[in-house]
Design a protein around this motif. Structure first.
Motif, short mmCIF file in Angstrom:
data_model
loop_
_atom_site.label_atom_id
_atom_site.label_comp_id
_atom_site.label_asym_id
_atom_site.label_seq_id
_atom_site.Cartn_x
_atom_site.Cartn_y
_atom_site.Cartn_z
N ALA A 97 0.83 -1.19 0.00
CA ALA A 97 0.00 0.00 0.00
C ALA A 97 0.87 1.25 0.00
CB ALA A 97 -0.91 0.01 1.22
N ALA A 98 0.33 2.35 -0.49
CA ALA A 98 1.09 3.59 -0.59
C ALA A 98 0.27 4.77 -0.08
CB ALA A 98 1.50 3.85 -2.04
N ARG A 99 0.96 5.69 0.57
CA ARG A 99 0.36 6.95 0.99
C ARG A 99 1.41 8.04 0.91
NH1 ARG A 99 0.62 9.00 6.23
NH2 ARG A 99 -1.61 9.56 6.11
N HIS A 100 0.95 9.26 0.69
CA HIS A 100 1.90 10.34 0.49
C HIS A 100 2.62 10.70 1.78
CE1 HIS A 100 2.89 14.52 -1.17
NE2 HIS A 100 3.51 13.63 -1.92
N LEU A 101 3.92 10.73 1.70
CA LEU A 101 4.83 11.21 2.72
C LEU A 101 4.92 10.34 3.98
CD1 LEU A 101 4.38 15.09 2.44
CD2 LEU A 101 6.17 13.63 1.46
N ALA A 102 4.04 10.53 4.95
CA ALA A 102 4.29 10.00 6.29
C ALA A 102 3.93 8.53 6.44
CB ALA A 102 3.53 10.81 7.33
N VAL A 103 4.71 7.84 7.25
CA VAL A 103 4.43 6.45 7.58
C VAL A 103 3.13 6.36 8.39
CG1 VAL A 103 5.23 4.49 8.97
CG2 VAL A 103 6.84 5.75 7.53
N ALA A 104 2.37 5.33 8.16
CA ALA A 104 1.16 5.08 8.93
C ALA A 104 0.98 3.58 9.11
CB ALA A 104 -0.05 5.69 8.24
N THR A 105 0.20 3.23 10.12
CA THR A 105 -0.04 1.81 10.38
C THR A 105 -1.49 1.40 10.18
OG1 THR A 105 -0.42 2.21 12.73
CG2 THR A 105 1.84 1.74 12.05
N ALA A 106 -2.36 2.36 9.98
CA ALA A 106 -3.78 2.05 9.82
C ALA A 106 -4.13 1.86 8.36
CB ALA A 106 -4.63 3.16 10.43
N GLU A 107 -4.88 0.83 8.11
CA GLU A 107 -5.29 0.50 6.75
C GLU A 107 -5.98 1.68 6.06
OE1 GLU A 107 -7.77 -2.92 6.75
OE2 GLU A 107 -8.30 -2.76 4.62
N LYS A 108 -6.83 2.37 6.79
CA LYS A 108 -7.64 3.44 6.19
C LYS A 108 -6.80 4.65 5.79
CE LYS A 108 -8.82 5.43 10.71
NZ LYS A 108 -9.94 5.80 11.62
N GLN A 109 -5.58 4.71 6.23
CA GLN A 109 -4.72 5.83 5.90
C GLN A 109 -3.98 5.64 4.57
OE1 GLN A 109 -2.78 5.69 9.91
NE2 GLN A 109 -3.14 7.88 9.90
N TRP A 113 -3.60 0.62 -3.16
CA TRP A 113 -3.37 -0.78 -2.78
C TRP A 113 -3.08 -1.65 -4.00
CZ3 TRP A 113 -3.53 -2.65 2.25
CH2 TRP A 113 -3.94 -1.72 3.22
N GLY A 114 -2.25 -2.65 -3.77
CA GLY A 114 -2.08 -3.69 -4.76
C GLY A 114 -3.11 -4.78 -4.57
N ARG A 115 -3.04 -5.79 -5.40
CA ARG A 115 -4.01 -6.88 -5.33
C ARG A 115 -3.57 -8.03 -4.44
NH1 ARG A 115 -6.74 -7.52 -11.33
NH2 ARG A 115 -7.49 -5.38 -11.49
N GLY A 116 -2.35 -8.01 -4.01
CA GLY A 116 -1.88 -9.00 -3.06
C GLY A 116 -1.14 -10.17 -3.67
N THR A 117 -0.35 -10.81 -2.85
CA THR A 117 0.36 -12.02 -3.23
C THR A 117 0.25 -13.02 -2.09
OG1 THR A 117 2.48 -12.89 -4.06
CG2 THR A 117 2.62 -11.20 -2.36
#
Length: 123
Positions: A97-109, A113-117
């Protein structure tokens, strides 16, 4: 459109090692924090690890501390998750998963998303 594609999943024996990779496109990769999450059958998706956009900050769930290492190669638009001493409870679909700039641990942030492996652990 942002695309994240995971690879490297498969079957690994308990106690073994595996490296997952995630290739990103259509985003300025070097400005995005990257996260790894996983979802086992019948369970909610959970945080595994994350790394900041300049690699100065990493964050791990307790389940992976000391066994997992997250890293990134900005020149290749890739983030990796090295899994060692794999346990049967590590079996799951792993998502990048990717989000701009800051690290986060919550899924909603994480908006992207990729499709998974799939990671399967042989006891």
């Amino acid at each position: 459109q942002v695309q994240l594609v995971e690879s490297g999943g498969g079957t690994v024996p308990a106690g073994g090692s595996l490296r997952l990779s995630c290739a990103a496109s259509e985003l300025v990769f070097g400005t995005y924090a990257m996260g790894w999450f996983r979802q086992a059958p019948g369970k909610k998706r959970e945080f595994v690890a994350a790394i900041s956009w300049v690699s100065t900050t990493t964050n791990y769930a307790d389940s992976g501390k000391g066994r997992f290492i997250v890293s990134r190669e900005n020149a290749k638009n890739t983030v990796n998750l090295r899994m060692s001493t794999v346990k049967t409870e590590d079996a799951a679909v792993y998502y990048c998963a990717a989000r701009h700039l800051a690290v986060a641990t919550a899924e909603k942030q994480y908006p992207y998303w990729g499709r998974g492996t799939q990671v399967t652990v042989a006891a």
